[in-house]
Design a protein around this motif. Structure first.
Motif, PDB file in Angstrom:
ATOM      1  N   ARG B 364       0.992  -1.155   0.142  1.00  0.00           N
ATOM      2  CA  ARG B 364      -0.017  -0.079  -0.127  1.00  0.00           C
ATOM      3  C   ARG B 364       0.845   1.173   0.091  1.00  0.00           C
ATOM      4  O   ARG B 364       0.463   2.169  -0.651  1.00  0.00           O
ATOM      5  CB  ARG B 364      -0.874  -0.116   1.321  1.00  0.00           C
ATOM      6  N   LEU B 365       1.914   1.241   0.778  1.00  0.00           N
ATOM      7  CA  LEU B 365       2.759   2.539   0.713  1.00  0.00           C
ATOM      8  C   LEU B 365       3.335   2.535  -0.777  1.00  0.00           C
ATOM      9  O   LEU B 365       3.657   3.855  -1.012  1.00  0.00           O
ATOM     10  CB  LEU B 365       3.957   2.140   1.740  1.00  0.00           C
ATOM     11  N   GLU B 366       3.631   1.475  -1.425  1.00  0.00           N
ATOM     12  CA  GLU B 366       4.249   1.678  -2.807  1.00  0.00           C
ATOM     13  C   GLU B 366       3.202   2.533  -3.514  1.00  0.00           C
ATOM     14  O   GLU B 366       3.643   3.203  -4.536  1.00  0.00           O
ATOM     15  CB  GLU B 366       4.538   0.259  -3.365  1.00  0.00           C
ATOM     16  N   GLU B 367       1.946   2.012  -3.414  1.00  0.00           N
ATOM     17  CA  GLU B 367       1.167   2.552  -4.194  1.00  0.00           C
ATOM     18  C   GLU B 367       0.473   4.110  -3.786  1.00  0.00           C
ATOM     19  O   GLU B 367       0.285   4.837  -4.551  1.00  0.00           O
ATOM     20  CB  GLU B 367      -0.213   1.609  -4.143  1.00  0.00           C
ATOM     21  N   LEU B 368       0.480   4.231  -2.419  1.00  0.00           N
ATOM     22  CA  LEU B 368      -0.076   5.460  -1.977  1.00  0.00           C
ATOM     23  C   LEU B 368       0.943   6.409  -1.335  1.00  0.00           C
ATOM     24  O   LEU B 368       0.458   7.679  -1.499  1.00  0.00           O
ATOM     25  CB  LEU B 368      -1.016   5.101  -0.769  1.00  0.00           C
ATOM     26  N   GLY B 369       2.215   6.159  -1.282  1.00  0.00           N
ATOM     27  CA  GLY B 369       3.289   7.066  -0.851  1.00  0.00           C
ATOM     28  C   GLY B 369       3.185   6.905   0.456  1.00  0.00           C
ATOM     29  O   GLY B 369       4.440   6.704   1.338  1.00  0.00           O
ATOM     30  N   SER B 370       1.962   7.156   1.370  1.00  0.00           N
ATOM     31  CA  SER B 370       1.878   7.052   2.816  1.00  0.00           C
ATOM     32  C   SER B 370       0.578   6.792   3.375  1.00  0.00           C
ATOM     33  O   SER B 370      -0.188   7.055   2.696  1.00  0.00           O
ATOM     34  CB  SER B 370       2.461   8.499   3.390  1.00  0.00           C
ATOM     35  N   LEU B 371       0.719   6.579   4.487  1.00  0.00           N
ATOM     36  CA  LEU B 371      -0.483   6.168   5.390  1.00  0.00           C
ATOM     37  C   LEU B 371      -0.207   6.697   6.809  1.00  0.00           C
ATOM     38  O   LEU B 371       0.411   6.656   7.547  1.00  0.00           O
ATOM     39  CB  LEU B 371      -0.820   4.656   5.401  1.00  0.00           C
ATOM     40  N   GLN B 372      -1.572   7.457   7.207  1.00  0.00           N
ATOM     41  CA  GLN B 372      -1.455   7.956   8.752  1.00  0.00           C
ATOM     42  C   GLN B 372      -2.077   6.967   9.518  1.00  0.00           C
ATOM     43  O   GLN B 372      -3.152   6.627   9.163  1.00  0.00           O
ATOM     44  CB  GLN B 372      -1.880   9.155   8.740  1.00  0.00           C
ATOM     45  N   TRP B 373      -1.481   6.351  10.641  1.00  0.00           N
ATOM     46  CA  TRP B 373      -2.185   5.777  11.567  1.00  0.00           C
ATOM     47  C   TRP B 373      -3.237   6.471  12.441  1.00  0.00           C
ATOM     48  O   TRP B 373      -2.799   7.720  12.658  1.00  0.00           O
ATOM     49  CB  TRP B 373      -1.149   5.018  12.579  1.00  0.00           C
ATOM     50  N   PRO B 374      -4.043   5.965  13.048  1.00  0.00           N
ATOM     51  CA  PRO B 374      -4.603   4.742  12.938  1.00  0.00           C
ATOM     52  C   PRO B 374      -5.005   4.284  11.690  1.00  0.00           C
ATOM     53  O   PRO B 374      -5.722   5.028  10.990  1.00  0.00           O
ATOM     54  CB  PRO B 374      -5.859   4.762  14.069  1.00  0.00           C
ATOM     55  N   CYS B 375      -4.527   2.930  11.126  1.00  0.00           N
ATOM     56  CA  CYS B 375      -4.957   2.383   9.755  1.00  0.00           C
ATOM     57  C   CYS B 375      -4.949   0.923  10.144  1.00  0.00           C
ATOM     58  O   CYS B 375      -4.173   0.322   9.739  1.00  0.00           O
ATOM     59  CB  CYS B 375      -3.881   2.875   8.722  1.00  0.00           C
ATOM     60  N   PRO B 376      -6.192   0.619  10.740  1.00  0.00           N
ATOM     61  CA  PRO B 376      -6.269  -0.722  11.303  1.00  0.00           C
ATOM     62  C   PRO B 376      -6.361  -1.914  10.538  1.00  0.00           C
ATOM     63  O   PRO B 376      -5.972  -3.057  10.445  1.00  0.00           O
ATOM     64  CB  PRO B 376      -7.514  -0.823  12.240  1.00  0.00           C
TER      65      PRO B 376
END
Ligand code: SF4
Ligand code: SF4
Ligand code: SF4
Lengths: 136, 528, 274
Positions: B364-376
């Motif tokens: 997912r990081l490869e596709e979206l670049g970044s993710l902010q938690w909480p991300c369950p």
């Protein structure tokens, strides 16, 4: 053959989390290029980010394990160094209990490394004496 | 941070920045604030030094270091007496408002002016600007936390934010700016004595069992030691072996003479780092780790945004990726569960055991670049801002807090208040930035910043070097004269080992957070 | 009519067998683009070929050519990038003999984003897309319409926002001095933020850009403080055009005014970097 690539990564300095490309030419770091459509840094960087490649190949880099012998740090192999640490940690743990070992993880290392080191402390040594310098 | 950096530019209408030299500590957050100002947002900056944002802020004032709680109480006093608070938010989402109201009634702007040095009218103006500027964001950094009253200071920021209904909304919130790239991640991953990854408390038996089942073995049910406690314990021989990865307490910790003494006492010190730092020099074994450019992994920034670190070059010399070193050591000690083939495989285990990181995968990081938690979960989009609709504890609690003086105050012998901090050109203990040609040439050596008038008073008169002494030690360094710092206050950046500010700082800590009081101690400054 | 991306991909495929690599943009992780050296060995990477956002590709070319001066390369360039390459050539930063230019014509929205007066290439033999007219620059117009005191206040405030990241210099294809005046303490005081005299940094750079700036706006785009410095340089360039009849990047053989007195063969003696 010319081997040039831009490797997208995250700035290792402050907590802003700017993205940048490391410019790699023939397996050497040659510079930094900001990341234009990045959500945080939007193609910009501060002076630290722009110079982030500069320390990586500094001659002061540690390139081999060191063990203190007769008061002096001397070069050693990985096997010697890791064996010594494993033996010593094992001995301290057996003789004085797991809580006589303490571990500092790092705000500069990756999540994966922080995870592994606290796992090491808790699962291998058996102590919650894990902290880092976040407060500092 | 409760909120996200991009929101500052698009949504925030008022910024209250206190205890953060944002332009130097977080330059690209400062420029976001600037862009918001160009859109019409108001910027309020309070700091003992007039830093760059102070120069272009709409309202700037200096204040006496350590008077933060009084300032917040004063602001709330004005807001409540002028009925500018968000009644609906207070009624629906908070508790203990009455106690707060009673307490802050005592803190009139006039009284706070006396404590803090900010004139009563300026306090009123700030209070009104903040209260009317919804959504308003509070930004702070170590200037709030590094005090013996650090926890009270932090609670004060959320008191104010809740009072005006600035929690759980886009562009608002209380936003601590983390000083180092991955402080957030180190905490998230359980690099703390009281919690496993994802802030799961070590004292809860079910949590312990969960990790026992996953790892085969887990830590005890008792909270471990903090850095400061570890160092003390080495002296009594209670801690016999210390393993330090990528930290340099010999520059970063308070009261360095004491730290040196402790490390010297340590029976077995292992340091894993990329340079022979001041701490590594004292080690029994030194392991060569790798920089961010030589390994894969992730960092979590100050807004809980998890992003990839990608290997660009092979490790230098015989150095190894830090995650590989830890695995090899664990295997050497006969442990199982350390057979990872990649950083990605480690993340897969993190996903399983850390609910807030459950959906943060490399794919997912490869596709979206970044993710902010909480991300369950893997279909969760991540969380740009926290506390929407509900606080994690249910109702938001107001804390009625009295102002307390810092642990050490100036007196006749030590007439100046020393405050420490960062420069834009350097990072932390300087081990990386001082080895970067460009950055080193910008600021090659330590200095103390002193007000023009104070410089005259100590007879600086063209002298280029001074000695700064506290009850714990002394250092000699260069000097910079400026009128951007409050009279009676001196500032020393802490990046320089040879004139380490932390030889002077006080190791008195906040009783709860155990944060040392870096931002206030008493010193004298002498020419020689 | 096929779109520019498809045509560009075809053009690159045709050029690839004859060169060691083609510099163009590629989409990377998280949709973030960066300059990339496409090679015939990995032509499948052309799936990730990208057009926008524009990146400082000539700067990447400069880096590669420093280590591989004789490399035979092709580069995809827009109008501004082509002008940049021409100026770099005139200042002996690269050799055009080994370089194939693939001109990419900008579309209306791109030109408007860049406030670009010349969104087309003129030297490239291979081109992709149809050239369009330049667009007016509303920001320059707005600043020009200010009264003198307003102008002065405007620039002073903009310069005070500078965070001294040196990004504008680092990214500029026309900044290639070995010793940079912006790092000389005589001009710019080191180690201070805010800079005690923020105008100095900007005036020094503006002077150095007088007859070199090709209006690619990379400096503005990387500037975290959003300082519209290309406007500053554009206004100065207008005077250079008037005084010396010189427009950076416009023609291959016209000498820039700073080289006017030198005859052919005297470049070496001038001490310019080679
Ligand atoms: S480039 Fe500067 S602002 Fe961005 S993360 Fe790095 S140090 Fe922080
Ligand atoms: S627009 Fe900026 S980056 Fe481009 S040539 Fe001119 S000064 Fe250099
Ligand atoms: S890019 Fe902008 S902030 Fe950075 S040095 Fe240039 S003008 Fe200043």
């Amino acid at each position: 053959m010319i081997d040039y690539k831009n490797v997208l990564t995250t700035c290792p300095y402050c907590g802003t989390g700017c993205a940048l490309h490391l410019q790699v030419l023939d397996e050497k770091l040659v510079g930094v290029l900001p990341a234009k459509n990045h959500v945080v840094s939007e193609g910009g960087l501060c002076i630290k980010g722009w110079n982030v490649h500069a320390f990586v190949n500094h001659p002061d880099r540690l390139t081999t394990p060191l063990i203190r012998k007769n008061g002096k740090l001397e070069e050693a192999t990985w096997d010697e160094a890791l064996t010594l640490i494993a033996d010593k940690f094992g001995e301290v743990k057996t003789a004085s209990g797991p809580d006589s070992v303490a571990i500092l993880t790092s705000a500069k290392c990756t999540n994966e490394e922080n995870y592994l080191l606290q796992k090491f402390a808790r699962a291998v040594i058996g102590t919650n004496n894990v902290d880092h310098c976040a407060r500092l | 941070m409760t909120n996200s950096i991009p929101e500052f530019e698009t949504d925030t209408n008022c910024f209250l920045i206190i205890g953060s030299n944002t332009s130097e500590g977080h330059p690209l957050i400062a420029t976001r604030v600037l862009k918001a100002q160009k859109r019409g947002a108001k910027v309020i900056v309070l700091d003992p030094r007039k830093n760059q944002i102070g120069h272009w802020a709409d309202i700037f004032h200096t204040f006496r270091p350590g008077s933060d709680v009084a300032i917040f109480n004063g602001l709330m006093n004005v807001i409540i007496s002028e009925s500018l608070q968000d009644e609906a938010f207070i009624a629906e989402r908070t508790e203990d408002f009455e106690a707060l109201k009673t307490l802050v009634a005592e803190y009139t702007p006039e009284k706070v002016a006396e404590i803090s040095g900010i004139p009563a009218d300026v306090i009123r103006e700030i209070a009104r600007t903040y209260a009317k500027g919804k959504p308003a964001a509070i930004l702070y950094a170590m200037g709030i936390t590094q005090h013996t009253t650090g926890v009270d200071n932090v609670k004060s920021t959320s008191n104010l934010a809740m009072l005006c209904g600035n929690m759980g909304i886009l562009g608002g919130g209380v936003n601590p700016l983390r000083g180092q790239n991955n402080v957030q991640g180190a905490c998230d991953m359980g690099g703390l004595p009281n919690v496993y990854p994802g802030y799961q408390a070590v004292t809860i038996p079910e949590v312990q069992k969960k990790f026992q089942d996953a790892w085969g073995s887990a830590g005890p049910l008792t909270v471990g030691m903090t850095v400061t406690e570890m160092l003390h314990a080495t002296q009594e021989g209670k801690v016999r072996a210390l393993y330090v990865m990528g930290e340099n307490p010999m520059v970063s910790d308070p009261d360095l003479n004491h730290v040196r003494h402790c490390l010297e006492q340590t029976e077995f010190l292992v340091v894993q780092d990329i340079f022979l730092t001041e701490t590594a020099e004292m080690a029994h074994v030194v392991l060569p780790g790798t920089s961010f450019a030589e390994k894969d992994g992730t960092f979590s920034n100050t807004e809980r945004r998890v992003q990839r670190v990608r290997q660009a070059i092979k490790p230098v010399g015989d150095a190894k990726e830090d995650w590989i070193i830890i695995c090899e050591l664990a295997r050497k000690m006969g442990a199982s569960g350390f057979d990872f083939q990649s950083a990605q495989a480690v993340m897969e285990e993190i996903n399983k055991l850390t609910p807030s990181y459950g959906g943060i995968t490399y794919e997912r990081l490869e596709e979206l670049g970044s993710l902010q938690w909480p991300c369950p979960t893997v279909d969760h989009p991540g969380t740009p801002y926290l506390h929407k609709g509900k606080f994690s504890r249910g109702l938001g609690k107001f804390f009625a807090l009295e102002f307390k003086e810092p642990n050490e105050l100036p007196n006749d012998e030590y007439p100046f208040t020393l405050t420490t901090g960062r420069l834009m050109f350097h990072f932390h203990t300087g081990s990386m930035t001082r080895r970067s040609k460009k950055l080193d040439s910008e600021v090659p050596e330590a200095y103390v910043e002193i007000n023009v008038k104070d410089a005259g008073k100590i007879g600086l008169n063209g002298h280029k070097r001074v000695r700064v002494t506290s009850r714990r030690g002394e250092i000699e360094l260069g000097v910079r004269i400026t009128d951007d710092i409050k009279r009676g206050v001196v500032f020393i950046p802490f990046h320089f080992a040879e004139a380490a500010a932390n030889k002077l700082t006080n190791s008195a800590i906040d009783p709860v957070a155990k944060i040392p009081e870096y931002k206030v101690c008493a010193v004298k400054v002498e020419v020689f | 009519m096929t779109d520019r991306l498809t045509t560009l991909r075809k053009t690159i495929e045709n050029v690839l067998p004859n060169v060691e690599g083609v510099l163009a943009l590629r989409i990377g992780p998280g949709g973030i683009t960066a300059p990339h050296l496409f090679s015939k060995e990995h032509s499948e990477e052309l799936d990730k070929l990208a057009l926008w956002p524009k990146e400082p590709v000539p700067d990447t070319l400069k880096i590669i050519l420093r280590a591989h001066p004789d490399a035979k390369l092709a580069i995809v360039c827009r109008g501004c990038e082509e002008r940049g390459i021409v100026e770099m050539f005139k200042h002996s930063q690269l050799n055009l003999d080994n370089l194939t230019l693939i001109g990419l014509q900008c579309e209306q929205d791109e030109a408007e984003f860049c406030r670009c007066a010349k969104p087309f290439t003129v030297h490239s033999k291979l081109t992709v897309g149809e050239p369009i007219e330049g667009v007016p620059d509303p920001l320059t117009a707005k600043i020009e319409a200010m009264s003198q005191p307003e102008k002065q206040a405007f620039w002073k405030q903009e310069f005070e926002h500078c965070i001294k990241c040196y990004g504008c210099r680092n990214i500029c294809p026309q900044c290639f001095c070995n010793i940079c005046a912006l790092e000389d303490e005589t001009w710019v005081e080191t180690g201070r933020l805010p800079m005690p005299n923020p105008s100095m940094y900007h005036m020094v750079r503006a002077m150095h850009m007088t007859a070199k700036c090709v209006a690619c706006r990379e400096c503005e785009e990387t500037c975290p403080a959003d300082i519209p410095m290309a406007v500053h340089f554009r206004l100065i360039a207008r005077d250079v055009r008037e005084m010396f009849n010189y427009e950076p990047g416009a023609s291959m053989d016209q000498k820039p005014p700073q080289l006017l007195v030198l005859e052919e063969g005297e470049y070496e003696r001038s001490g310019l970097p080679h």
